[in-house]
Design a protein around this motif. Sequence first.
Motif, mmCIF file in Angstrom:
data_model
loop_
_atom_site.group_PDB
_atom_site.id
_atom_site.type_symbol
_atom_site.label_atom_id
_atom_site.label_comp_id
_atom_site.label_asym_id
_atom_site.label_seq_id
_atom_site.Cartn_x
_atom_site.Cartn_y
_atom_site.Cartn_z
ATOM 1 N N VAL A 52 0.830 -1.200 0.000
ATOM 2 C CA VAL A 52 0.000 0.000 0.000
ATOM 3 C C VAL A 52 0.865 1.250 0.000
ATOM 4 O O VAL A 52 0.529 2.258 -0.615
ATOM 5 N N GLN A 53 1.999 1.183 0.673
ATOM 6 C CA GLN A 53 2.799 2.391 0.920
ATOM 7 C C GLN A 53 3.385 3.008 -0.332
ATOM 8 O O GLN A 53 3.749 4.183 -0.337
ATOM 9 N N ASP A 54 3.480 2.249 -1.439
ATOM 10 C CA ASP A 54 4.043 2.791 -2.672
ATOM 11 C C ASP A 54 3.119 3.773 -3.363
ATOM 12 O O ASP A 54 3.549 4.540 -4.220
ATOM 13 N N ALA A 55 1.829 3.750 -3.043
ATOM 14 C CA ALA A 55 0.846 4.556 -3.757
ATOM 15 C C ALA A 55 1.037 6.047 -3.487
ATOM 16 O O ALA A 55 1.371 6.460 -2.373
ATOM 17 N N GLU A 56 0.807 6.821 -4.528
ATOM 18 C CA GLU A 56 0.840 8.271 -4.376
ATOM 19 C C GLU A 56 -0.454 8.733 -3.715
ATOM 20 O O GLU A 56 -1.522 8.136 -3.924
ATOM 21 N N PRO A 57 -0.417 9.786 -2.888
ATOM 22 C CA PRO A 57 -1.642 10.310 -2.280
ATOM 23 C C PRO A 57 -2.655 10.691 -3.355
ATOM 24 O O PRO A 57 -2.291 11.107 -4.455
ATOM 25 N N GLY A 58 -3.924 10.524 -3.054
ATOM 26 C CA GLY A 58 -4.966 10.824 -4.033
ATOM 27 C C GLY A 58 -5.655 9.564 -4.508
ATOM 28 O O GLY A 58 -5.829 8.602 -3.749
ATOM 29 N N ILE A 59 -6.040 9.544 -5.781
ATOM 30 C CA ILE A 59 -6.801 8.428 -6.316
ATOM 31 C C ILE A 59 -6.005 7.126 -6.280
ATOM 32 O O ILE A 59 -6.568 6.050 -6.054
ATOM 33 N N SER A 60 -4.688 7.189 -6.462
ATOM 34 C CA SER A 60 -3.865 5.988 -6.423
ATOM 35 C C SER A 60 -3.939 5.326 -5.050
ATOM 36 O O SER A 60 -4.126 4.108 -4.946
ATOM 37 N N LEU A 61 -3.807 6.105 -3.998
ATOM 38 C CA LEU A 61 -3.887 5.557 -2.644
ATOM 39 C C LEU A 61 -5.310 5.112 -2.312
ATOM 40 O O LEU A 61 -5.504 4.072 -1.671
ATOM 41 N N GLU A 62 -6.302 5.854 -2.777
ATOM 42 C CA GLU A 62 -7.696 5.463 -2.542
ATOM 43 C C GLU A 62 -7.971 4.089 -3.140
ATOM 44 O O GLU A 62 -8.560 3.216 -2.487
ATOM 45 N N LEU A 63 -7.553 3.874 -4.381
ATOM 46 C CA LEU A 63 -7.757 2.586 -5.031
ATOM 47 C C LEU A 63 -6.952 1.487 -4.336
ATOM 48 O O LEU A 63 -7.422 0.353 -4.194
ATOM 49 N N SER A 64 -5.737 1.811 -3.914
ATOM 50 C CA SER A 64 -4.894 0.823 -3.241
ATOM 51 C C SER A 64 -5.521 0.352 -1.939
ATOM 52 O O SER A 64 -5.532 -0.841 -1.632
ATOM 53 N N LEU A 65 -6.049 1.273 -1.150
ATOM 54 C CA LEU A 65 -6.655 0.914 0.124
ATOM 55 C C LEU A 65 -7.927 0.085 -0.087
ATOM 56 O O LEU A 65 -8.182 -0.876 0.641
ATOM 57 N N GLN A 66 -8.712 0.446 -1.103
ATOM 58 C CA GLN A 66 -9.904 -0.329 -1.402
ATOM 59 C C GLN A 66 -9.518 -1.727 -1.887
ATOM 60 O O GLN A 66 -10.123 -2.733 -1.502
ATOM 61 N N SER A 67 -8.498 -1.799 -2.716
ATOM 62 C CA SER A 67 -8.052 -3.091 -3.233
ATOM 63 C C SER A 67 -7.477 -3.957 -2.124
ATOM 64 O O SER A 67 -7.648 -5.180 -2.121
ATOM 65 N N PHE A 68 -6.789 -3.339 -1.160
ATOM 66 C CA PHE A 68 -6.243 -4.082 -0.028
ATOM 67 C C PHE A 68 -7.360 -4.787 0.740
ATOM 68 O O PHE A 68 -7.204 -5.929 1.187
ATOM 69 N N ARG A 69 -8.483 -4.107 0.869
ATOM 70 C CA ARG A 69 -9.625 -4.721 1.550
ATOM 71 C C ARG A 69 -10.184 -5.896 0.745
ATOM 72 O O ARG A 69 -10.610 -6.909 1.310
ATOM 73 N N LEU A 70 -10.179 -5.771 -0.573
ATOM 74 C CA LEU A 70 -10.671 -6.853 -1.424
ATOM 75 C C LEU A 70 -9.784 -8.095 -1.325
ATOM 76 O O LEU A 70 -10.264 -9.224 -1.479
ATOM 77 N N TRP A 71 -8.507 -7.884 -1.071
ATOM 78 C CA TRP A 71 -7.575 -9.010 -1.002
ATOM 79 C C TRP A 71 -7.958 -10.009 0.086
ATOM 80 O O TRP A 71 -7.666 -11.208 -0.037
ATOM 81 N N ALA A 72 -8.591 -9.559 1.144
ATOM 82 C CA ALA A 72 -8.923 -10.445 2.262
ATOM 83 C C ALA A 72 -9.847 -11.580 1.849
ATOM 84 O O ALA A 72 -9.895 -12.622 2.520
ATOM 85 N N ASN A 73 -10.581 -11.419 0.722
ATOM 86 C CA ASN A 73 -11.534 -12.438 0.287
ATOM 87 C C ASN A 73 -11.074 -13.233 -0.925
ATOM 88 O O ASN A 73 -11.817 -14.080 -1.419
#
Length: 379
Positions: A52-73
Motif C-alpha cells: 500500500v505504501q508505494d501509492a501516491e496520495p490521491g486516487i492511487s492511494l484510494e484505489l490501493s486501500l480499497q483493493s487491499f480490503r478486497l484481497w482479504a476475500n
Amino acid sequence: MKRKTDVVVVGGGYFGTSIAYELSKRNVKAVLIEKTELGSGASGANFGNIQVQDAEPGISLELSLQSFRLWANMERLLGVDLEYRQMGSLIAAASPEEMEDLHNMLRIKQKQGLRAKLLKAQELNSVEPFLSTASIAGGQLNIEASINPFKLMFGLAKRAKEMGTVIMEHTQVEDFIVEQGVVKGVTTSKGEIISELVILTVGAWTRQLCYKLGMDIPVEYVYAEAFVTEALPPCLNNYFSLAAFFDEAHGKKSFTTSLCCKQTIAGNLLVGETSYPGDVQVVEAKLKTCSDAHMHDIARQLKKFFPKLLNSTVIRSWRTASPFTKSYRPVFGFAGPEGLFIAAGFKSSVIMIPIISQIAADLVTKGTANYDLTGYSII
C-alpha cells in the motif's frame, strides 16, 4: 486456425489472468494469449508483496486501500490457498533527509487511511532483529500483506477457464487486425483471432507491440534482478526495502542497486533488486541470467544491512523486464484506435489486481466504473 471471440486478452501475467477472470464472471467470451507460459514474465519474477505504501496520495492511494480490503476475500473467491498473510513492510531511511521525507509523506497518507508508523533507528531491532542499524536513520513500518504469485495466477486462470475463457500459451501476437481504423482482433503464430476488443496486459512489451499500430506508449522498463536462497529458519519478520528503492531502481541511467528482501512461508529469502535501464525494445537474450555485478553488489548491500544473512546459499536467480512509467502513473483504459484497451505500467502491481481487474471489466461491459479515475492514467 481462425477463432472468433468477444475479447482477446494479451499477456498471461497478473493483470491478464485477473481481467480474464473478471470478464468470465460477467459471461464475456474471452481468449487469453500468452507468448510463453502463464507467469513467465515480470509477474512471475515478482515478490508477491501487496504494498500500500508505494501509492501516491490521491486516487492511487484510494484505489490501493480499497483493493487491499478486497484481497482479504481472494482465497475464498478462488477456492485456492494463495499463501495470503498479513505482514509488515519496513522502509529504512539511510539519512535524516530521507527520514524527513518519510515523515512528510506519511502525514499525508495517514489522512487517507494508511496504517503505518515511524520508528527511530534504535527501535528497528524490535521489529527486525537481524538488521544492522549502523547506517540507518530510522524507518517506516506499514501493515501490508503477501501472496504466492504463481498460486494466484494459476488460480485465476483455472477459474477463468472453468467459466469459459480459452487460454492459449506459447502463442505469439504477430500483428493487429485493423479495419477502417478499428482494431478487430490479432494475428498470432497460431492463426487469426477476431474480436470486438483487444486488451493489452503485456507490461514491458507494451511499447513495442503498440508500435505496430503507430502508437508510442510511454511504458519503459528496467532489467530487474533478484535471487532466491536456500530455506532458512525464520530470520526476517517484514518485507524490507530502502526509502530510495523506487527512485534508485527506476530513475538511473546506469547499473544501480537498492536492496529489498523478504522471507517466504517456505523459508527462502528473496533478495533484489539490481537494475539496468532497458532499451526501447525488450531484448530477450538479456532476460536469461543475473549479472555478476548484481551478485557482487547485492552481497555488499547484505553485508551492510543484514550481515548475518550473508553466507546463505543461493539456489537460483532471475532477471526480468520490470515495466514503469516516468510519472509513476499507469497506462490504463481505452487507448488509440477503437477496439484497444491497455493496462500496464502500474507502480505496484500486486496491490492493484482486484480493483483494476474489476474496473477494467466494468469499463468493457458497462462503459463506466464506480470510481472517478480522473488523473489516474496517463492516457
